[in-house]
Design a protein around this motif. Structure first.
Motif, PDB file in Angstrom:
ATOM      1  N   UNK A 192     -75.582  96.453  48.919  1.00 20.32           N
ATOM      2  CA  UNK A 192     -76.067  95.145  49.366  1.00 20.32           C
ATOM      3  C   UNK A 192     -75.217  94.061  48.724  1.00 20.32           C
ATOM      4  N   UNK A 193     -74.703  93.144  49.521  1.00 21.86           N
ATOM      5  CA  UNK A 193     -73.994  91.984  48.979  1.00 21.86           C
ATOM      6  C   UNK A 193     -74.807  90.728  49.263  1.00 21.86           C
ATOM      7  N   UNK A 194     -75.134  90.015  48.193  1.00 23.41           N
ATOM      8  CA  UNK A 194     -75.769  88.710  48.325  1.00 23.41           C
ATOM      9  C   UNK A 194     -74.642  87.700  48.531  1.00 23.41           C
ATOM     10  N   UNK A 195     -74.848  86.742  49.418  1.00 19.71           N
ATOM     11  CA  UNK A 195     -73.821  85.713  49.594  1.00 19.71           C
ATOM     12  C   UNK A 195     -74.482  84.369  49.873  1.00 19.71           C
ATOM     13  N   UNK A 196     -74.260  83.424  48.993  1.00 24.39           N
ATOM     14  CA  UNK A 196     -74.797  82.084  49.156  1.00 24.39           C
ATOM     15  C   UNK A 196     -73.735  81.131  49.644  1.00 24.39           C
ATOM     16  N   UNK A 197     -72.920  80.705  48.705  1.00 24.80           N
ATOM     17  CA  UNK A 197     -71.886  79.721  49.001  1.00 24.80           C
ATOM     18  C   UNK A 197     -70.941  80.165  50.129  1.00 24.80           C
ATOM     19  N   UNK A 198     -70.531  81.438  50.085  1.00 23.30           N
ATOM     20  CA  UNK A 198     -69.593  81.932  51.102  1.00 23.30           C
ATOM     21  C   UNK A 198     -70.159  81.761  52.511  1.00 23.30           C
ATOM     22  N   UNK A 199     -71.454  81.992  52.662  1.00 26.72           N
ATOM     23  CA  UNK A 199     -72.066  81.873  53.991  1.00 26.72           C
ATOM     24  C   UNK A 199     -72.326  80.404  54.345  1.00 26.72           C
ATOM     25  N   UNK A 200     -72.992  79.691  53.431  1.00 31.04           N
ATOM     26  CA  UNK A 200     -73.498  78.370  53.810  1.00 31.04           C
ATOM     27  C   UNK A 200     -72.452  77.256  53.749  1.00 31.04           C
ATOM     28  N   UNK A 201     -71.340  77.486  53.053  1.00 28.56           N
ATOM     29  CA  UNK A 201     -70.306  76.458  53.077  1.00 28.56           C
ATOM     30  C   UNK A 201     -69.283  76.752  54.178  1.00 28.56           C
ATOM     31  N   UNK A 202     -69.485  77.847  54.900  1.00 30.33           N
ATOM     32  CA  UNK A 202     -68.543  78.202  55.971  1.00 30.33           C
ATOM     33  C   UNK A 202     -68.778  77.313  57.188  1.00 30.33           C
ATOM     34  N   UNK A 203     -67.732  77.123  57.955  1.00 30.00           N
ATOM     35  CA  UNK A 203     -67.862  76.337  59.172  1.00 30.00           C
ATOM     36  C   UNK A 203     -68.796  77.047  60.150  1.00 30.00           C
ATOM     37  N   UNK A 204     -68.674  78.372  60.185  1.00 28.25           N
ATOM     38  CA  UNK A 204     -69.533  79.158  61.058  1.00 28.25           C
ATOM     39  C   UNK A 204     -70.245  80.244  60.232  1.00 28.25           C
ATOM     40  N   UNK A 205     -71.406  79.906  59.675  1.00 30.64           N
ATOM     41  CA  UNK A 205     -72.102  80.850  58.793  1.00 30.64           C
ATOM     42  C   UNK A 205     -72.414  82.202  59.445  1.00 30.64           C
ATOM     43  N   UNK A 206     -72.810  82.154  60.705  1.00 28.75           N
ATOM     44  CA  UNK A 206     -73.180  83.396  61.382  1.00 28.75           C
ATOM     45  C   UNK A 206     -71.973  84.326  61.524  1.00 28.75           C
TER      46      UNK A 206
END
Ligand code: DX5
Ligand code: ZN
Length: 217
Positions: A192-206
């Protein structure tokens, strides 16, 4: 199966439903929910009101990470608030074995988190009782910190131990996960990888969630 757990700590709390819906519609399998008390860690995040919003709207596993002292005081309450997995810190648990039994008795999966300085040897006598080990790859308290490289060898050693005992314990990595290190974490044995900043600061989180998951293949 490999799992991506976006951390809602990095979500926009003014538009929380929008971010919950994004995760619902994404390939992520879990929501990672960081609860901080300002005592165990030098930051306060959120508690039951946010859990309530998640319980109402989130359609996936709620993976709750308690960064609080005496986490055993809140086990029942988090079960009622919809947690599916409840992770307590080994450093905050005087009677860890009892807490793990209480979490399971309350109908949840039981997780244990280890700070970066805590050796995996401290888990050896409870490993059979643990559904998930969360290896902190940053010092807990904040999103957006830099990955601590020593975590890689901890993953490998823990994976070897889990396999040698024939267990199904999941290894979760929390902190500083990026598109650049995700593959090496999966290869080392992370489930399992938790990802906060990488997902939510991305232009396209999905799309970023899909890219992270694709790195497991
Ligand atoms: C840190 C939290 C993490 C955090 C990860 O104390 O436990 O779950 O949200 O955030 P990133 O992925 O930004 O390091
Ligand atoms: Zn966390």
């Amino acid at each position: 199966m490999k799992i991506i757990a976006p951390s809602i700590l990095s979500a926009d709390f003014g538009n929380l439903n929008q971010d919950i819906d994004m995760i619902n519609q994404s390939e992520a399998q879990w929501f990672h929910v960081d609860v901080m008390d300002g005592v165990f860690v030098p930051n306060i995040s959120f508690g039951f009101p946010v859990m309530k919003s998640l319980q109402k709207r989130a359609e996936k596993t709620l993976d709750v990470h308690l960064m609080i002292v005496q986490p055993e005081r809140y086990i029942e309450e988090f079960a009622k608030a919809g947690a599916h997995i409840l992770t307590v810190h080994i450093e905050a648990s005087t009677h860890l074995h009892r807490s793990l039994q209480q979490i399971k008795a309350a109908g949840m999966k039981a997780g244990v988190a280890l700070n970066p300085h805590t050796p995996i040897s401290s888990l050896m006598d409870v490993l059979e009782d643990v559904d998930l080990v969360c290896l902190m790859s940053v010092n807990p308290g904040f999103g957006g910190q830099k990955f601590i490289p020593n975590t890689l060898q901890k993953i490998k050693a823990l994976k070897t131990e889990i396999e040698s005992r024939g267990l199904n314990t999941l290894i979760e990595i929390d902190g500083g996960v990026t598109l650049d290190n995700a593959q090496s974490l999966f290869n080392a044995g992370a489930d399992v990888l938790v990802a906060g900043n990488t997902v939510f600061s991305a232009e396209n989180p999905k799309a970023t969630i899909s890219q992270l998951l694709a790195l497991s293949k």
